[in-house]
Design a protein around this motif. Sequence first.
Motif, PDB file in Angstrom:
ATOM      1  N   ILE A 309      32.543 -52.916  57.703  1.00 26.24           N
ATOM      2  CA  ILE A 309      32.776 -52.226  56.442  1.00 26.24           C
ATOM      3  C   ILE A 309      32.483 -53.170  55.287  1.00 26.24           C
ATOM      4  O   ILE A 309      33.097 -54.238  55.178  1.00 26.24           O
ATOM      5  CB  ILE A 309      34.229 -51.704  56.323  1.00 26.24           C
ATOM      6  N   LEU A 310      31.550 -52.787  54.437  1.00 23.77           N
ATOM      7  CA  LEU A 310      31.278 -53.500  53.193  1.00 23.77           C
ATOM      8  C   LEU A 310      31.886 -52.679  52.062  1.00 23.77           C
ATOM      9  O   LEU A 310      31.524 -51.515  51.867  1.00 23.77           O
ATOM     10  CB  LEU A 310      29.774 -53.664  52.977  1.00 23.77           C
ATOM     11  N   SER A 311      32.833 -53.277  51.329  1.00 21.75           N
ATOM     12  CA  SER A 311      33.515 -52.586  50.243  1.00 21.75           C
ATOM     13  C   SER A 311      33.127 -53.212  48.915  1.00 21.75           C
ATOM     14  O   SER A 311      33.222 -54.432  48.746  1.00 21.75           O
ATOM     15  CB  SER A 311      35.036 -52.660  50.431  1.00 21.75           C
ATOM     16  N   LEU A 312      32.713 -52.364  47.975  1.00 21.16           N
ATOM     17  CA  LEU A 312      32.331 -52.796  46.639  1.00 21.16           C
ATOM     18  C   LEU A 312      33.352 -52.246  45.647  1.00 21.16           C
ATOM     19  O   LEU A 312      33.515 -51.032  45.520  1.00 21.16           O
ATOM     20  CB  LEU A 312      30.931 -52.293  46.298  1.00 21.16           C
ATOM     21  N   HIS A 313      34.042 -53.142  44.943  1.00 22.04           N
ATOM     22  CA  HIS A 313      35.100 -52.771  44.006  1.00 22.04           C
ATOM     23  C   HIS A 313      34.599 -52.947  42.580  1.00 22.04           C
ATOM     24  O   HIS A 313      34.126 -54.035  42.212  1.00 22.04           O
ATOM     25  CB  HIS A 313      36.341 -53.648  44.220  1.00 22.04           C
ATOM     26  N   GLN A 314      34.732 -51.893  41.769  1.00 26.87           N
ATOM     27  CA  GLN A 314      34.280 -51.938  40.385  1.00 26.87           C
ATOM     28  C   GLN A 314      35.440 -51.621  39.450  1.00 26.87           C
ATOM     29  O   GLN A 314      36.078 -50.572  39.572  1.00 26.87           O
ATOM     30  CB  GLN A 314      33.151 -50.923  40.164  1.00 26.87           C
ATOM     31  N   THR A 315      35.731 -52.535  38.522  1.00 29.26           N
ATOM     32  CA  THR A 315      36.691 -52.318  37.447  1.00 29.26           C
ATOM     33  C   THR A 315      36.045 -52.790  36.153  1.00 29.26           C
ATOM     34  O   THR A 315      35.032 -53.501  36.188  1.00 29.26           O
ATOM     35  CB  THR A 315      38.002 -53.092  37.691  1.00 29.26           C
ATOM     36  N   PRO A 316      36.567 -52.406  34.986  1.00 33.99           N
ATOM     37  CA  PRO A 316      35.937 -52.825  33.729  1.00 33.99           C
ATOM     38  C   PRO A 316      35.794 -54.342  33.630  1.00 33.99           C
ATOM     39  O   PRO A 316      36.766 -55.078  33.655  1.00 33.99           O
ATOM     40  CB  PRO A 316      36.913 -52.287  32.666  1.00 33.99           C
ATOM     41  N   GLY A 317      34.558 -54.801  33.562  1.00 36.68           N
ATOM     42  CA  GLY A 317      34.286 -56.218  33.400  1.00 36.68           C
ATOM     43  C   GLY A 317      34.217 -57.022  34.680  1.00 36.68           C
ATOM     44  O   GLY A 317      33.905 -58.211  34.649  1.00 36.68           O
ATOM     45  N   TYR A 318      34.504 -56.394  35.842  1.00 30.68           N
ATOM     46  CA  TYR A 318      34.516 -57.134  37.100  1.00 30.68           C
ATOM     47  C   TYR A 318      33.816 -56.344  38.208  1.00 30.68           C
ATOM     48  O   TYR A 318      33.817 -55.110  38.225  1.00 30.68           O
ATOM     49  CB  TYR A 318      35.949 -57.418  37.552  1.00 30.68           C
ATOM     50  N   SER A 319      33.255 -57.108  39.131  1.00 31.25           N
ATOM     51  CA  SER A 319      32.661 -56.540  40.336  1.00 31.25           C
ATOM     52  C   SER A 319      33.074 -57.420  41.510  1.00 31.25           C
ATOM     53  O   SER A 319      32.719 -58.601  41.549  1.00 31.25           O
ATOM     54  CB  SER A 319      31.139 -56.475  40.214  1.00 31.25           C
TER      55      SER A 319
END
Length: 341
Positions: A309-319
């Motif tokens: 499992i490859l999980s990509l997390h996106q939040t304002p200003g961060y990856s």
Amino acid sequence: MFKRIYLLVFFSIITTTAALAQGSLDIHFNGLGFMDNREYKDFVARSRTYSGVRTALDLGLNLDSVNHFIVGVNGIHEFGAKPYFLKVNPVAYYSFTGKNWLFNAGAFPREGLLDDYPRALLNDTLRYYRPNVEGLLTRFHNDHFTETVWIDWVSRQTVTDREQFLFGFSGKYRPSLTGPFYLSHYFLLMHDAGAEVLLPNDHIQDNGGGQIRLGLDFSHKTILDSLSIEAGAMTSFERVRGVDNFRTPTGFVANAYLSWKRFALFDEFYKGQGSHIIYGDAFFEKKTYNRLDIIYTPFLYKRVKGQFILSLHQTPGYSSNQEAFRVTVDLGRRTLVRFKD
């Protein structure tokens, strides 16, 4: 010394009860191996690698088709750790399995019972480090409706330890067996009280959250093996008694899941006020969050399953990113002895 006494009592109970039983004695083994690397730019202190293996073995005494007593152990070893077992959790519970009802009382696995909870409410590391529910769970189900109610004791009150327990319920309603529409809901509350000897400025705390979702399930109705879409609302609540009132941030949640053969995608989105849920995923403290899981199952053979499992997390200003491999083995329940009158 105490381990020997425990084993003696364990086998004495099994053999004595078996002599009075009219059912059967079975054995169950399952295991989980995991390598979970997390590179969280939002939460640097939580960027770490979880790796290890968890194995569980139990014996089940079946008095008849609905009444069961299960006793065993569930241990975890983290790779490179000393001593070998970080912790061994006892498994000991009574289970009633009727046509429409399930009732468990004792220390029993959460897998298959509460593992469908959104990660916003119950994070995914519980699978590694808290595999059991210690308390009660009951479930009613029929063709259209399922409802589960449970309580999980986290900490027993002592002179120094706090009294803590989780309470929750969840369910799903599907009005038509052939239609795609369904409605689901999830709720939990953590009650956190003080120790027997109260400390200055110590207060009872309540923390929890809930979600309600509308869903469409198009599995096996397209060229894909699975396709489902959900959207709804989430709220959390938190208060320190005697200090403030309930704070109830809310937001919008949505997710989509699709799979085809050995590949799958799961996308999860949140938009709203940040929620602090103690046992939930910390990413939902952000006002905007999106997680995409890219899943590949290289081998799936009978009772063995391995997944990347490859999980990509996106939040304002961060990856941020996360890479995990998990292999599960479940041999099922195997009958050892059948008892006669």
